[in-house]
Design a protein around this motif. Sequence first.
Motif, PDB file in Angstrom:
ATOM      1  N   ALA A  66      -7.915   4.878  -5.337  1.00  0.00           N
ATOM      2  CA  ALA A  66      -8.662   6.090  -4.979  1.00  0.00           C
ATOM      3  C   ALA A  66     -10.170   5.864  -5.105  1.00  0.00           C
ATOM      4  O   ALA A  66     -10.962   6.587  -4.488  1.00  0.00           O
ATOM      5  N   ASN A  67     -10.575   4.852  -5.864  1.00  0.00           N
ATOM      6  CA  ASN A  67     -11.993   4.584  -6.077  1.00  0.00           C
ATOM      7  C   ASN A  67     -12.605   3.680  -5.010  1.00  0.00           C
ATOM      8  O   ASN A  67     -13.831   3.525  -4.978  1.00  0.00           O
ATOM      9  N   LYS A  68     -11.791   3.087  -4.137  1.00  0.00           N
ATOM     10  CA  LYS A  68     -12.272   1.999  -3.284  1.00  0.00           C
ATOM     11  C   LYS A  68     -12.687   2.481  -1.910  1.00  0.00           C
ATOM     12  O   LYS A  68     -11.919   3.158  -1.225  1.00  0.00           O
ATOM     13  N   ALA A  70     -13.332   1.339   1.828  1.00  0.00           N
ATOM     14  CA  ALA A  70     -12.837   0.202   2.619  1.00  0.00           C
ATOM     15  C   ALA A  70     -12.881   0.517   4.104  1.00  0.00           C
ATOM     16  O   ALA A  70     -11.855   0.530   4.785  1.00  0.00           O
ATOM     17  N   GLU A  71     -14.078   0.754   4.628  1.00  0.00           N
ATOM     18  CA  GLU A  71     -14.205   0.954   6.073  1.00  0.00           C
ATOM     19  C   GLU A  71     -13.804  -0.315   6.813  1.00  0.00           C
ATOM     20  O   GLU A  71     -14.155  -1.425   6.401  1.00  0.00           O
ATOM     21  N   GLY A  72     -13.089  -0.136   7.921  1.00  0.00           N
ATOM     22  CA  GLY A  72     -12.658  -1.280   8.714  1.00  0.00           C
ATOM     23  C   GLY A  72     -11.186  -1.573   8.516  1.00  0.00           C
ATOM     24  O   GLY A  72     -10.403  -0.696   8.133  1.00  0.00           O
ATOM     25  N   TYR A  73     -10.812  -2.813   8.774  1.00  0.00           N
ATOM     26  CA  TYR A  73      -9.412  -3.226   8.688  1.00  0.00           C
ATOM     27  C   TYR A  73      -9.294  -4.483   7.843  1.00  0.00           C
ATOM     28  O   TYR A  73     -10.301  -5.166   7.585  1.00  0.00           O
ATOM     29  N   PRO A  74      -8.093  -4.812   7.366  1.00  0.00           N
ATOM     30  CA  PRO A  74      -7.930  -5.985   6.503  1.00  0.00           C
ATOM     31  C   PRO A  74      -8.579  -7.234   7.091  1.00  0.00           C
ATOM     32  O   PRO A  74      -8.352  -7.571   8.257  1.00  0.00           O
ATOM     33  N   ALA A  85      -7.247  -3.845  -1.546  1.00  0.00           N
ATOM     34  CA  ALA A  85      -7.101  -2.835  -0.498  1.00  0.00           C
ATOM     35  C   ALA A  85      -6.489  -3.455   0.752  1.00  0.00           C
ATOM     36  O   ALA A  85      -5.605  -2.875   1.389  1.00  0.00           O
ATOM     37  N   ASP A  86      -6.953  -4.668   1.097  1.00  0.00           N
ATOM     38  CA  ASP A  86      -6.385  -5.359   2.253  1.00  0.00           C
ATOM     39  C   ASP A  86      -4.899  -5.609   2.048  1.00  0.00           C
ATOM     40  O   ASP A  86      -4.083  -5.431   2.971  1.00  0.00           O
ATOM     41  N   ALA A  87      -4.533  -6.035   0.851  1.00  0.00           N
ATOM     42  CA  ALA A  87      -3.121  -6.320   0.570  1.00  0.00           C
ATOM     43  C   ALA A  87      -2.269  -5.064   0.724  1.00  0.00           C
ATOM     44  O   ALA A  87      -1.188  -5.092   1.321  1.00  0.00           O
ATOM     45  N   ILE A 281      -2.912   5.112   1.591  1.00  0.00           N
ATOM     46  CA  ILE A 281      -2.255   4.028   2.326  1.00  0.00           C
ATOM     47  C   ILE A 281      -1.270   3.300   1.421  1.00  0.00           C
ATOM     48  O   ILE A 281      -0.158   2.940   1.840  1.00  0.00           O
ATOM     49  N   ALA A 282      -1.640   3.076   0.155  1.00  0.00           N
ATOM     50  CA  ALA A 282      -0.697   2.470  -0.781  1.00  0.00           C
ATOM     51  C   ALA A 282       0.533   3.359  -0.964  1.00  0.00           C
ATOM     52  O   ALA A 282       1.676   2.867  -1.023  1.00  0.00           O
ATOM     53  N   ALA A 283       0.318   4.668  -1.030  1.00  0.00           N
ATOM     54  CA  ALA A 283       1.450   5.593  -1.164  1.00  0.00           C
ATOM     55  C   ALA A 283       2.316   5.599   0.094  1.00  0.00           C
ATOM     56  O   ALA A 283       3.547   5.732   0.012  1.00  0.00           O
ATOM     57  N   LYS A 284       1.682   5.442   1.264  1.00  0.00           N
ATOM     58  CA  LYS A 284       2.462   5.322   2.495  1.00  0.00           C
ATOM     59  C   LYS A 284       3.343   4.076   2.447  1.00  0.00           C
ATOM     60  O   LYS A 284       4.513   4.112   2.856  1.00  0.00           O
ATOM     61  N   ALA A 285       2.785   2.961   1.946  1.00  0.00           N
ATOM     62  CA  ALA A 285       3.580   1.738   1.823  1.00  0.00           C
ATOM     63  C   ALA A 285       4.789   1.957   0.931  1.00  0.00           C
ATOM     64  O   ALA A 285       5.900   1.496   1.242  1.00  0.00           O
TER      65      ALA A 285
END
Length: 419
Positions: A66-68, A70-74, A85-87, A281-285
Motif C-alpha cells: 500500500a506504500n509503494k 509504481a507507475e508503469g508496468y513490470p 511490486a513487479d513480482a 493488485i497483490a490482493a487480486k493475485a
Amino acid sequence: MPVNRSAAPSADGRLPQDFGALIREDPEIAGVLLGELDRQSGTLQLTAAENFTSPAVLAALGSPLANKYAEGYPGHRHHGGCDRADAAERIAVQRATALFGADHANVQPHSGSSAVLAAYAALLRPGDTVLAMGLPYGGHLTHGSPANFSGRWFEFIGYGTDPETGLIDYAQVRALAREHRPRAIVTGSISYPRHPDHALFREICDEAGAYLIADAAHPMGLIAGGAAPSPVPYADVVCATTHKVLRGPRGGMLLCRAELAERVDRAVFPFTQGGAQMHTIAAKAVAFGEAAAPAFAAYAHRVVTHARELAAGLGAEGFGIATDGTDTHLIVADPAPLGVDGPTARDRLAAAGLVLDTCALPYGDARGIRLGTAAVTTQGLDTGDMARLAVLIAAAVRGEDGVQARVGELAASHPPYPG
C-alpha cells in the motif's frame, strides 16, 4: 461451512488487520470499521455486486505494498524500488491469463468502470457509434448514460429485450448493427439474469465490422468457476471487476487478444490512470489463485443453484420474476404483485436486515429489486436456506412482524468471518 476460508484468520479469529493499533491511534475510525463488521455479520448481504473476500485477500490489501508508488508496468516503472511490486503484478497477470485462458491481462484498473473506460480508449475515438444494451433493460452507466463519460463522448444505440420472454432480441441487435454500422458492440448488463450468446454477438460484429467488447463484471466469478460460458474466445476485449462473484478486492481488470495488448495497456496507463494500487493488485493475485482451486468451481456452481432455488421460491411467494428465472447469481424480481414498488420493498427489506438494491424494469418506469446469492453462498447458506430466505423476503415486503429477528438468527448461524 463457508467455502472461501483458504487462509486462516488472525489469532483472535476475526480479521487479519491489527485493529489494536487502529483502536489506539484512531478509535473513531476503528469504531466505524468494527461497526461495519458487525453490520455485515448481523444482516444478510443479497446485493448482487457484493461478496466476502477471504482473510488472505484482506491481508494483502493491508500489506506494505500500500506504500509503494509504481507507475508503469513490470520492468518499466517510473519509480525505483519496484522489484517486489513487479513480482506481485507479474503473478497476478500470469494467474489471470491462466484462469481465463486469455492471451493478455491488465490488472491495474481501479474499478469496473475504469476498465470499460480503458477498453473504449483502446478501441474507439470520441463520436464513434456504439451498440449496447439499453439502460432500461439493464445496461450499465458506462453503456451510454448521458450522466456518464460514455454517453457524452460516444453515440450509443441501445438494444433491448423481447417483451414476451425478457430475453435479448438478437434480431433487433443484428438489424441495429446493419443500420448503424457501430464501431463496437458491447455485451453485458447489471441486471440481465441470462447468459448472452457470445458466438452470435461475434457473428453480428463480424458482419458489421465492429469490435466486440464484453462487459463481464457480474459473471466473471462464474466464468472462473466454469459455471458460465466465457466471452474470452469471442470478444476483442473483456472488461471485468475482481469483486462480485470472483470474491477478490474491489477493482477491475481487462483481458484481450495478443495483438491488442499494447493498445489496452497504454489505454490504462498513461491514458486513463496514474500509479497502480499495488496492494490491490497483490490482493487480486490472491483471489485469482483462490479461484483456480477446485473448491471455487464447486462454489460457483452452488451460487447458480442457489439463485435458481431462490428465484423459484420468490415466484411461489407472488413476486414477478424477470425471464422466469436465472442462469447466473442474480435475480430481478417485481414486488408489485405484493402491493409495493421496488424502492419501498428495498427499504422494508433493509429494515429487516436483508440488504439488496433496486433496478429498472423494462417497458415502464417501475423499479424492481435486484438480488444475488454470491455472498450468502460464501457464508455457507445451503439450498434449504434459499426456500427459507424466500419466505423471509416476502414477509418483510408484506410488512409482517418479527422478520428482523428471524433474519438475525439465520445470519448469526453463518458468520462471514467465524470467531
